[in-house]
Design a protein around this motif. Sequence first.
Motif, PDB file in Angstrom:
ATOM      1  N   ARG A 161       0.812  -1.139  -0.029  1.00  0.00           N
ATOM      2  CA  ARG A 161      -0.098  -0.154  -0.032  1.00  0.00           C
ATOM      3  C   ARG A 161       0.804   1.179  -0.019  1.00  0.00           C
ATOM      4  O   ARG A 161       1.973   1.059   0.630  1.00  0.00           O
ATOM      5  N   VAL A 162       0.330   2.383  -0.674  1.00  0.00           N
ATOM      6  CA  VAL A 162       1.075   3.391  -0.667  1.00  0.00           C
ATOM      7  C   VAL A 162       0.083   4.641  -0.178  1.00  0.00           C
ATOM      8  O   VAL A 162      -0.745   5.135  -0.746  1.00  0.00           O
ATOM      9  N   PHE A 163       0.352   5.535   0.758  1.00  0.00           N
ATOM     10  CA  PHE A 163      -0.396   6.510   1.006  1.00  0.00           C
ATOM     11  C   PHE A 163       0.505   7.318   2.403  1.00  0.00           C
ATOM     12  O   PHE A 163       1.366   6.872   2.802  1.00  0.00           O
ATOM     13  N   ALA A 164      -0.009   8.489   2.146  1.00  0.00           N
ATOM     14  CA  ALA A 164       0.670   9.565   3.273  1.00  0.00           C
ATOM     15  C   ALA A 164      -0.064   9.682   4.600  1.00  0.00           C
ATOM     16  O   ALA A 164      -1.518   9.688   4.491  1.00  0.00           O
ATOM     17  N   MET A 165       0.482   9.859   5.677  1.00  0.00           N
ATOM     18  CA  MET A 165      -0.357   9.950   7.057  1.00  0.00           C
ATOM     19  C   MET A 165      -0.991  11.482   6.940  1.00  0.00           C
ATOM     20  O   MET A 165      -0.304  12.390   6.191  1.00  0.00           O
ATOM     21  N   ASP A 166      -1.946  11.690   7.781  1.00  0.00           N
ATOM     22  CA  ASP A 166      -2.459  12.914   7.925  1.00  0.00           C
ATOM     23  C   ASP A 166      -1.494  13.962   8.239  1.00  0.00           C
ATOM     24  O   ASP A 166      -1.513  15.170   7.840  1.00  0.00           O
ATOM     25  N   GLU A 167      -0.653  13.704   9.351  1.00  0.00           N
ATOM     26  CA  GLU A 167       0.218  14.573   9.872  1.00  0.00           C
ATOM     27  C   GLU A 167       1.510  14.986   8.833  1.00  0.00           C
ATOM     28  O   GLU A 167       2.312  15.907   9.004  1.00  0.00           O
ATOM     29  N   GLU A 168       1.626  14.199   7.708  1.00  0.00           N
ATOM     30  CA  GLU A 168       2.908  14.398   6.875  1.00  0.00           C
ATOM     31  C   GLU A 168       1.939  14.217   5.341  1.00  0.00           C
ATOM     32  O   GLU A 168       2.235  13.083   4.691  1.00  0.00           O
ATOM     33  N   PRO A 169       1.236  14.921   5.034  1.00  0.00           N
ATOM     34  CA  PRO A 169       0.352  14.775   3.750  1.00  0.00           C
ATOM     35  C   PRO A 169       1.176  14.644   2.563  1.00  0.00           C
ATOM     36  O   PRO A 169       0.779  14.439   1.389  1.00  0.00           O
ATOM     37  N   ASP A 170       2.536  15.364   2.391  1.00  0.00           N
ATOM     38  CA  ASP A 170       3.420  15.340   1.519  1.00  0.00           C
ATOM     39  C   ASP A 170       4.248  14.373   1.281  1.00  0.00           C
ATOM     40  O   ASP A 170       5.119  14.070   0.485  1.00  0.00           O
ATOM     41  N   VAL A 171       4.376  13.081   2.456  1.00  0.00           N
ATOM     42  CA  VAL A 171       5.141  12.387   2.449  1.00  0.00           C
ATOM     43  C   VAL A 171       4.433  10.921   2.330  1.00  0.00           C
ATOM     44  O   VAL A 171       4.030  10.404   3.070  1.00  0.00           O
ATOM     45  N   PHE A 172       4.675  10.326   1.110  1.00  0.00           N
ATOM     46  CA  PHE A 172       4.201   8.973   0.717  1.00  0.00           C
ATOM     47  C   PHE A 172       4.940   7.837   1.310  1.00  0.00           C
ATOM     48  O   PHE A 172       6.354   8.029   1.074  1.00  0.00           O
ATOM     49  N   ARG A 173       4.281   6.840   1.649  1.00  0.00           N
ATOM     50  CA  ARG A 173       5.146   5.650   2.174  1.00  0.00           C
ATOM     51  C   ARG A 173       4.728   4.399   1.621  1.00  0.00           C
ATOM     52  O   ARG A 173       3.484   4.300   1.460  1.00  0.00           O
ATOM     53  N   VAL A 174       5.311   3.301   1.942  1.00  0.00           N
ATOM     54  CA  VAL A 174       5.080   1.962   1.588  1.00  0.00           C
ATOM     55  C   VAL A 174       4.654   1.267   2.895  1.00  0.00           C
ATOM     56  O   VAL A 174       5.473   1.310   3.863  1.00  0.00           O
ATOM     57  N   TRP A 175       3.368   0.605   2.801  1.00  0.00           N
ATOM     58  CA  TRP A 175       2.938  -0.173   3.997  1.00  0.00           C
ATOM     59  C   TRP A 175       2.590  -1.558   3.587  1.00  0.00           C
ATOM     60  O   TRP A 175       2.585  -1.932   2.420  1.00  0.00           O
ATOM     61  N   MET A 176       2.654  -2.290   4.649  1.00  0.00           N
ATOM     62  CA  MET A 176       2.400  -3.761   4.430  1.00  0.00           C
ATOM     63  C   MET A 176       1.010  -4.081   4.119  1.00  0.00           C
ATOM     64  O   MET A 176       0.284  -3.108   4.480  1.00  0.00           O
ATOM     65  N   PRO A 177       0.193  -4.972   3.512  1.00  0.00           N
ATOM     66  CA  PRO A 177      -0.895  -5.050   3.132  1.00  0.00           C
ATOM     67  C   PRO A 177      -1.862  -4.856   4.186  1.00  0.00           C
ATOM     68  O   PRO A 177      -3.086  -4.363   3.988  1.00  0.00           O
ATOM     69  N   ASP A 178      -1.553  -5.413   5.622  1.00  0.00           N
ATOM     70  CA  ASP A 178      -2.707  -5.497   6.454  1.00  0.00           C
ATOM     71  C   ASP A 178      -2.023  -4.801   7.769  1.00  0.00           C
ATOM     72  O   ASP A 178      -2.918  -5.052   8.823  1.00  0.00           O
ATOM     73  N   GLU A 179      -1.125  -4.027   7.643  1.00  0.00           N
ATOM     74  CA  GLU A 179      -0.715  -3.467   8.918  1.00  0.00           C
ATOM     75  C   GLU A 179      -0.064  -2.263   8.484  1.00  0.00           C
ATOM     76  O   GLU A 179       0.481  -2.006   7.407  1.00  0.00           O
ATOM     77  N   ASP A 180      -0.171  -1.172   9.410  1.00  0.00           N
ATOM     78  CA  ASP A 180       0.221   0.313   9.114  1.00  0.00           C
ATOM     79  C   ASP A 180       1.849   0.256   9.549  1.00  0.00           C
ATOM     80  O   ASP A 180       2.254   1.145  10.222  1.00  0.00           O
ATOM     81  N   CYS A 181       2.765  -0.493   8.833  1.00  0.00           N
ATOM     82  CA  CYS A 181       4.037  -0.593   9.266  1.00  0.00           C
ATOM     83  C   CYS A 181       4.672  -1.051   7.988  1.00  0.00           C
ATOM     84  O   CYS A 181       4.314  -1.666   7.179  1.00  0.00           O
ATOM     85  N   PRO A 182       5.950  -0.764   7.496  1.00  0.00           N
ATOM     86  CA  PRO A 182       6.913   0.016   8.502  1.00  0.00           C
ATOM     87  C   PRO A 182       6.572   1.782   7.876  1.00  0.00           C
ATOM     88  O   PRO A 182       7.196   2.484   8.673  1.00  0.00           O
ATOM     89  N   GLY A 183       5.935   1.830   6.968  1.00  0.00           N
ATOM     90  CA  GLY A 183       5.923   3.297   6.524  1.00  0.00           C
ATOM     91  C   GLY A 183       7.154   3.707   5.926  1.00  0.00           C
ATOM     92  O   GLY A 183       7.774   4.872   6.218  1.00  0.00           O
ATOM     93  N   LEU A 184       7.763   2.965   4.706  1.00  0.00           N
ATOM     94  CA  LEU A 184       9.013   3.521   4.245  1.00  0.00           C
ATOM     95  C   LEU A 184       8.972   4.481   3.249  1.00  0.00           C
ATOM     96  O   LEU A 184       8.039   4.213   2.306  1.00  0.00           O
ATOM     97  N   ALA A 185       9.652   5.573   3.322  1.00  0.00           N
ATOM     98  CA  ALA A 185       9.528   6.690   2.516  1.00  0.00           C
ATOM     99  C   ALA A 185      10.101   6.633   1.022  1.00  0.00           C
ATOM    100  O   ALA A 185      10.348   7.685   0.572  1.00  0.00           O
ATOM    101  N   MET A 186      10.519   5.397   0.554  1.00  0.00           N
ATOM    102  CA  MET A 186      11.215   5.154  -0.681  1.00  0.00           C
ATOM    103  C   MET A 186      10.600   3.889  -1.386  1.00  0.00           C
ATOM    104  O   MET A 186      10.417   2.958  -0.490  1.00  0.00           O
ATOM    105  N   ALA A 187      10.723   3.743  -2.340  1.00  0.00           N
ATOM    106  CA  ALA A 187      10.204   2.551  -3.002  1.00  0.00           C
ATOM    107  C   ALA A 187      11.325   1.617  -3.617  1.00  0.00           C
ATOM    108  O   ALA A 187      10.965   0.186  -4.219  1.00  0.00           O
ATOM    109  N   ARG A 188      12.602   1.786  -3.490  1.00  0.00           N
ATOM    110  CA  ARG A 188      13.721   0.978  -3.459  1.00  0.00           C
ATOM    111  C   ARG A 188      14.625   0.979  -2.577  1.00  0.00           C
ATOM    112  O   ARG A 188      15.084   2.238  -2.123  1.00  0.00           O
ATOM    113  N   ALA A 189      15.393   0.076  -2.156  1.00  0.00           N
ATOM    114  CA  ALA A 189      16.034  -0.054  -1.095  1.00  0.00           C
ATOM    115  C   ALA A 189      16.823  -1.162  -0.795  1.00  0.00           C
ATOM    116  O   ALA A 189      16.212  -2.499  -1.240  1.00  0.00           O
ATOM    117  N   PHE A 190      18.170  -1.580  -0.414  1.00  0.00           N
ATOM    118  CA  PHE A 190      18.742  -2.593   0.144  1.00  0.00           C
ATOM    119  C   PHE A 190      18.105  -2.776   1.764  1.00  0.00           C
ATOM    120  O   PHE A 190      17.683  -2.180   2.370  1.00  0.00           O
TER     121      PHE A 190
END
Length: 299
Positions: A232-261
């Motif tokens: 899932r990709v969405f931004a939290m209300d307190e950070e509307p301009d920061v989109f993050r990657v989330w697991m399908p069924d949990e609001d974590c980890p909220g990674l702010a990039m789409a590629r990483a080691f």
Amino acid sequence: MGACCSIGVHKFEGFMMNFEDDEKGSEVENEDYIKNGDCEARLQGSSKFVSMFTKQGRKGINQDAMTVWQNFTGEKDMFFCGVFDGHGPLGHKVARHVRDILPSKLSSSYKHSQTNGFNGSDDTDEENKNNNDNGNCHNPFLSSWKATLIKSFKEMDEDLSAESTIDSFCSGTTAVALLKQGDHLVTANLGDSRAVLCTRGNNNKLVSVQLTVDLKPNLELEAERIKKCEGRVFAMDEEPDVFRVWMPDEDCPGLAMARAFGDFCLKDFGLISTPEISYRKLTNRDEFVVLATDGVRKT
């Protein structure tokens, strides 16, 4: 916190970092150098054509790492530079581990490809076909390095997943790397660290040119891949301009990039370790390149 590495690019002939002379007048200790055959690496400090700097921020431990290799792959005028921005509880360990291992993987893979005459120019993998080669797909320097970079980044991530001393399930690092030989410049980008070229434009004024794209989760192709993998990709209300990657069924980890080691909790849900690769032929108007973590531009 942030880290940056700058390297001069306008002197193509005799472009050397004189480590021996620099070491005599420097306070940098010997452990900040690595020597492997004809190759020499710097982990911090500066020399005649290279400057490296990092500063700890207010969030805690500095998770940035960087390195510069002279005579990379054993070739006299080949240079490798890399900047790595760790994140998560053990991001500092991940960044340093990648800094220490990735250059050797790249060098070994490159030498193997040259020996076996393989340049990977026919690679049509779905994750790689969007790489930005600016119409230089038949450039020998780019062709010889593109497949090597993709292969080595993949192997680096696999090795990291098997590294028992570092828990990288919810920790990872970005990577922005540069390879330079003569007037050829190749960049490989993973995450949201940047490579920026300083060149001279009209009236000989200095102009910055961003060589990489911040690979954020809300970019169309990145978001499409993540959602296809049920991430899932969405931004939290307190950070509307920061989109993050989330697991399908949990609001974590909220990674702010789409590629990483690392960050293996998200590797089944669209996060990849395939770098975006670009090429630039340098001219005498180009002065230097800066590789920097996002902490530099945010301060």
